[in-house]
Design a protein around this motif. Structure first.
Motif, PDB file in Angstrom:
ATOM      1  N   LEU A  96       0.823  -1.208   0.000  1.00  0.00           N
ATOM      2  CA  LEU A  96       0.000   0.000   0.000  1.00  0.00           C
ATOM      3  C   LEU A  96       0.855   1.255   0.000  1.00  0.00           C
ATOM      4  CD1 LEU A  96      -2.499  -0.902   2.894  1.00  0.00           C
ATOM      5  CD2 LEU A  96      -2.850  -1.247   0.447  1.00  0.00           C
ATOM      6  N   ASN A  97       0.323   2.303  -0.636  1.00  0.00           N
ATOM      7  CA  ASN A  97       0.788   3.664  -0.439  1.00  0.00           C
ATOM      8  C   ASN A  97      -0.343   4.346   0.325  1.00  0.00           C
ATOM      9  OD1 ASN A  97       3.149   3.405  -2.053  1.00  0.00           O
ATOM     10  ND2 ASN A  97       1.892   3.623  -3.881  1.00  0.00           N
ATOM     11  N   VAL A  98      -0.053   4.873   1.499  1.00  0.00           N
ATOM     12  CA  VAL A  98      -1.089   5.513   2.311  1.00  0.00           C
ATOM     13  C   VAL A  98      -0.912   7.018   2.195  1.00  0.00           C
ATOM     14  CG1 VAL A  98      -2.141   5.675   4.585  1.00  0.00           C
ATOM     15  CG2 VAL A  98      -1.087   3.528   3.862  1.00  0.00           C
ATOM     16  N   LEU A  99      -1.983   7.692   1.734  1.00  0.00           N
ATOM     17  CA  LEU A  99      -1.917   9.126   1.466  1.00  0.00           C
ATOM     18  C   LEU A  99      -2.997   9.870   2.232  1.00  0.00           C
ATOM     19  CD1 LEU A  99      -1.535   8.742  -2.404  1.00  0.00           C
ATOM     20  CD2 LEU A  99       0.302   9.121  -0.736  1.00  0.00           C
ATOM     21  N   ASN A 100      -2.681  11.107   2.600  1.00  0.00           N
ATOM     22  CA  ASN A 100      -3.622  11.969   3.308  1.00  0.00           C
ATOM     23  C   ASN A 100      -4.385  12.795   2.278  1.00  0.00           C
ATOM     24  OD1 ASN A 100      -4.999  13.806   4.870  1.00  0.00           O
ATOM     25  ND2 ASN A 100      -3.226  14.379   6.122  1.00  0.00           N
ATOM     26  N   GLY A 159      -0.523  -6.139   9.211  1.00  0.00           N
ATOM     27  CA  GLY A 159       0.214  -7.098   8.388  1.00  0.00           C
ATOM     28  C   GLY A 159       0.467  -6.647   6.959  1.00  0.00           C
ATOM     29  N   PHE A 160      -0.005  -5.469   6.562  1.00  0.00           N
ATOM     30  CA  PHE A 160       0.219  -4.966   5.204  1.00  0.00           C
ATOM     31  C   PHE A 160       1.637  -4.426   5.075  1.00  0.00           C
ATOM     32  CE2 PHE A 160      -4.345  -4.854   5.602  1.00  0.00           C
ATOM     33  CZ  PHE A 160      -4.826  -5.106   4.330  1.00  0.00           C
ATOM     34  N   THR A 161       2.139  -4.372   3.841  1.00  0.00           N
ATOM     35  CA  THR A 161       3.404  -3.714   3.553  1.00  0.00           C
ATOM     36  C   THR A 161       3.070  -2.299   3.111  1.00  0.00           C
ATOM     37  OG1 THR A 161       4.387  -5.790   2.826  1.00  0.00           O
ATOM     38  CG2 THR A 161       5.456  -3.754   2.091  1.00  0.00           C
ATOM     39  N   VAL A 162       3.544  -1.318   3.841  1.00  0.00           N
ATOM     40  CA  VAL A 162       3.308   0.090   3.498  1.00  0.00           C
ATOM     41  C   VAL A 162       4.574   0.614   2.842  1.00  0.00           C
ATOM     42  CG1 VAL A 162       2.750   2.378   4.375  1.00  0.00           C
ATOM     43  CG2 VAL A 162       1.615   0.365   5.346  1.00  0.00           C
ATOM     44  N   ALA A 163       4.472   0.879   1.539  1.00  0.00           N
ATOM     45  CA  ALA A 163       5.627   1.332   0.768  1.00  0.00           C
ATOM     46  C   ALA A 163       5.937   2.798   1.014  1.00  0.00           C
ATOM     47  CB  ALA A 163       5.403   1.090  -0.722  1.00  0.00           C
ATOM     48  N   SER A 164       4.883   3.625   1.104  1.00  0.00           N
ATOM     49  CA  SER A 164       5.106   5.051   1.319  1.00  0.00           C
ATOM     50  C   SER A 164       3.911   5.683   2.017  1.00  0.00           C
ATOM     51  CB  SER A 164       5.372   5.768  -0.012  1.00  0.00           C
ATOM     52  OG  SER A 164       4.202   5.759  -0.812  1.00  0.00           O
TER      53      SER A 164
END
Length: 181
Positions: free
Chosen positions: A73-77, A96-101
């Motif tokens: 995932l890329n998590v954005l505001n 458990g997710f992989t957060v790339a950015s």
């Protein structure tokens, strides 16, 4: 005319009324049942048009979707609230997710809890990510990879637990079926 004779005739009338009502009800139910059993619907296309598909209930089994550790995932505001992408990113990492950015989404303000942006390769991962929000909006774009952008919006308050998301994925949802259903 005696009172006992009157009452006897009255009882006889009531019996006849009940008998005829019962017979009428049996005839009606037999006809209705026979009509329901023998009646079949056929759909014929008008002027060569294909029939519109019906809506049926389908279950999206959590077993066919990727596991959180398989999703990047890329998590954005997408709101004016400071720091919510970082908070959401930490929660997704703990789930458990992989957060790339983690960063900001500056294209527009997201009014919903979250928007999930994904490409064709990330459709199942996007379904999984959407289950972690009450009213996430899924938006497919033309990206090549399977990475999913989670854009948290103005209504964001939390990310659901793995157990709650799993229960959500087991709920029936409307799914179009083929023609002639």
């Amino acid at each position: 005319m005696s009172i006992t004779g009157y009452r006897t005739r009255q009882r006889e009338r009531r019996k006849k009324i009940l008998q005829f009502s019962g017979i009428g009800l049996v005839i009606f139910l037999a006809g209705y049942g026979l009509g329901t059993v023998t009646h079949s619907q056929t759909f014929t296309a008008i002027d060569g048009q294909t029939p519109v598909p019906c809506l049926t209930l389908a279950i999206i089994p959590a077993d066919v979707l990727p596991k959180p550790k398989q999703v990047t995932l890329n998590v954005l505001n997408g709101s004016k609230r400071m720091g919510i992408a970082g908070i959401a990113g930490e929660i997704f990492t703990s789930r458990g997710f992989t957060v790339a950015s983690v960063g900001n989404f500056d294209d527009y303000e997201v009014s919903a809890t979250a928007e999930i942006h994904y490409g064709p390769a990330g459709a199942k991962a996007a379904q999984l990510a959407a289950a972690y929000f009450a009213d996430a909006v899924l938006k497919q774009d033309d990206r090549a990879g399977a990475t999913v952008d989670v854009i948290v919006g103005q209504k964001f308050d939390n990310v659901a637990s793995n157990a709650d998301a799993h229960r959500e994925l087991l709920r029936p949802s409307a799914s179009p079926s083929g023609p002639g259903c």
